[in-house]
Design an enzyme around this catalytic site. Structure first.
Site, short mmCIF file in Angstrom:
data_model
loop_
_atom_site.label_atom_id
_atom_site.label_comp_id
_atom_site.label_asym_id
_atom_site.label_seq_id
_atom_site.Cartn_x
_atom_site.Cartn_y
_atom_site.Cartn_z
N ASN A 46 0.72 -1.22 -0.03
CA ASN A 46 0.12 -0.24 0.10
C ASN A 46 0.85 1.16 -0.02
O ASN A 46 0.41 2.27 0.39
CB ASN A 46 -1.09 -0.10 1.21
N HIS A 133 -15.10 -0.98 5.55
CA HIS A 133 -13.91 -1.59 5.98
C HIS A 133 -14.46 -2.31 7.42
O HIS A 133 -15.39 -1.63 8.10
CB HIS A 133 -12.80 -0.86 6.28
N GLU A 175 -16.09 5.12 2.61
CA GLU A 175 -14.96 5.21 2.11
C GLU A 175 -14.70 6.03 0.93
O GLU A 175 -15.61 6.48 0.28
CB GLU A 175 -14.16 3.97 1.81
N SER A 179 -11.35 -0.38 -0.65
CA SER A 179 -9.94 -1.16 -0.69
C SER A 179 -9.75 -2.01 -1.28
O SER A 179 -8.65 -2.71 -1.68
CB SER A 179 -9.66 -1.29 0.73
N ASP A 204 -13.99 7.75 5.18
CA ASP A 204 -12.69 6.99 5.49
C ASP A 204 -11.86 6.87 4.14
O ASP A 204 -12.06 6.40 3.37
CB ASP A 204 -12.91 5.51 6.03
N HIS A 207 -7.42 4.87 1.30
CA HIS A 207 -6.69 4.68 0.18
C HIS A 207 -7.03 5.64 -0.80
O HIS A 207 -6.32 5.62 -1.99
CB HIS A 207 -7.39 3.27 -0.40
N LYS A 239 -0.35 3.96 4.53
CA LYS A 239 -0.50 3.60 3.14
C LYS A 239 0.22 4.50 2.50
O LYS A 239 1.39 4.63 2.48
CB LYS A 239 -2.14 3.33 2.88
C1 LIG Z 1 -10.63 1.55 4.53
C2 LIG Z 1 -9.74 1.16 5.76
N1 LIG Z 1 -9.91 1.97 6.96
C3 LIG Z 1 -9.13 1.77 7.88
C4 LIG Z 1 -8.09 0.78 7.87
C5 LIG Z 1 -7.24 0.78 8.87
O1 LIG Z 1 -5.99 1.58 9.08
P1 LIG Z 1 -4.91 1.15 9.87
O2 LIG Z 1 -4.00 0.13 8.94
O3 LIG Z 1 -4.14 2.48 10.17
O4 LIG Z 1 -5.35 0.69 11.11
C6 LIG Z 1 -7.73 0.36 6.59
C7 LIG Z 1 -6.31 -0.62 6.73
O5 LIG Z 1 -6.49 -1.57 6.23
C8 LIG Z 1 -8.45 0.34 5.57
O6 LIG Z 1 -8.42 -0.21 4.39
#
Ligand SMILES: Cc1ncc(COP(=O)(O)O)c(C=O)c1O
Length: 391
Positions: A46, A133, A175, A179, A204, A207, A239
């Site tokens: 990532n 997520h 999001e 992802s 969120d 990505h 990421k």
């Molecule tokens: C869309 C999304 N939100 C939150 C997270 C969590 O972030 P972190 O890896 O900083 O805990 C991820 C990570 O995989 C993600 O893909």
């Protein structure tokens, strides 16, 4: 006997080809990784902007350790909040066009923290995209709010939910970039529906940050979404920003409320000041190096053009492309054969994605070159072709 389900569930996961294993890498330097003495081109990272090995970030990290030591040694409300953290929050607020920001130790804890804190009783309604997520699902469904999911990117379904809710405070949870598919939420349409129904919007952008928008500030910027005091943004640093931790950006009162009430924030050790300095250095590079975003776009187009027309890919608008294989076993077969050809790709299977939509998740970074992309596409054509012949 206690906890007999542990052995039972592990056995079941293995029987269903859904067991998960870690791999121990001896080296991972952006474009390449080394496993068991063999070098592979890494298409699972990532580190979208290829910044994880950048000298400016490493230097800031090292200087931060020299100045502050290796840890914050405390939660932010005790003695864990330094000028480095404050500076990072201010820079992020400026970049994300928000009134204020708050740092968390991970995106997972930021999502759970925000949703647990806001979801204090059943007068609150959370409306989550179906593909949200795991951290958003856990945060929403483990809170005291009423949580519901709407069909992926389906604004009419969301509207129906908002119109029929009995909750008096509503938050739409999306999001920026999804992802496992790499597609974007239609933020302007979602915001319009949210406003019309007096709901707030949570984005969120794990990505999207770094990858989208002319200044890299993410999906909202790329879609010209005006950030007002009813928008909350979350971005992770692990990421494209290539450090660790996360940020929540919102209006002044919301952030003050979290400082007073957010248990994940209050009762957790702050990220280290050195990490805050390194993250600040990375953000400067994200803003400045537009060529990295342009290169990702060019390489993504090249990859899709080189794939056989018969191969299904997700509707990407980012660094992430899902190459749909179908069954778990076929996806594992393809990932294994691609490894033998020198490409490291992860097989993504349920419950991360829907049954029957197991896929190879390809992440294209600005560290890759035209040859990497062309040979990967040719190899995928060959491996998926063989796999379909065997069926
Ligand atoms: C869309 C999304 N939100 C939150 C997270 C969590 O972030 P972190 O890896 O900083 O805990 C991820 C990570 O995989 C993600 O893909």
């Amino acid at each position: 006997m206690s906890f007999t389900f542990i052995d039972e569930q592990l056995a079941q996961q293995k029987a269903n080809n859904l067991d998960r294993n870690r791999v121990v890498l001896s080296q991972s330097t952006g474009r390449l990784l080394t496993f068991d003495g063999v070098e592979y081109i890494n298409f699972s990272s990532n580190d979208y902007l290829g910044l994880a090995g950048h000298e400016a970030i490493k230097t800031s990290y090292i200087n931060g350790i020299a100045q502050y030591g290796s840890s914050s040694c405390s939660s932010p409300l005790i003695t864990g909040y330094t000028k480095a953290h404050q500076q990072l929050e201010e820079n992020l607020a400026d970049w994300l066009n928000a009134e204020r920001c708050l740092l968390f130790s991970s995106g997972f804890s930021a999502n759970c923290g925000v949703l647990n804190t806001l979801g204090q009783d059943a007068s609150v309604g959370f409306h989550l995209d179906k593909l949200a997520h795991a951290s958003l699902i856990d945060g929403a469904f483990n809170s005291k709010a009423k949580a519901k999911r709407f069909r992926h990117n389906d604004v009419s379904h969301l509207e129906k939910q908002l119109k029929s809710t009995a909750c008096t405070s509503n938050l739409v949870v999306t999001e920026g970039v999804y992802s496992m598919d790499g597609d974007c939420a239609p933020l302007s349409a979602i915001k319009q529906i949210s406003d019309a129904n007096d709901a707030w919007l949570y984005i969120d952008d794990a990505h999207g940050i770094g990858v989208l928008g002319d200044d890299g500030s993410g999906t909202a910027k790329a879609q010209d979404l005006a950030i007002d005091n009813k928008v909350i943004q979350m971005a992770t640093f692990g990421k494209a920003i290539a450090t660790n931790g996360a940020v929540v950006a919102g209006n002044e009162e919301l952030i003050e409320y979290f400082i007073n009430r957010n248990r994940e924030y209050i009762y957790s050790t702050a990220i280290s000041p050195a990490l805050a300095l390194a993250t600040n250095a990375s953000i400067e590079l994200c803003k400045r190096d537009t060529w990295r975003r342009e290169k990702i776009q060019k390489l993504t187009e090249l990859f899709i053009n080189k794939l056989d027309n018969s191969i299904a890919v997700t509707a990407t608008q980012s660094s992430i492309i899902g190459v749909i294989v179908g069954s778990e076993i076929d996806t594992l077969y393809c990932a294994q054969h691609l490894k033998e050809l020198g490409f490291w790709l992860t097989a993504i299977r349920p419950p991360t994605v829907e049954t029957g939509k197991s896929r190879l998740r390809v992440t294209i970074t600005s560290n890759h070159n035209d040859n990497d992309i062309s040979t990967l596409a040719e190899s995928i054509n060959e491996v998926i072709g063989k796999c379909l012949q065997n069926n």
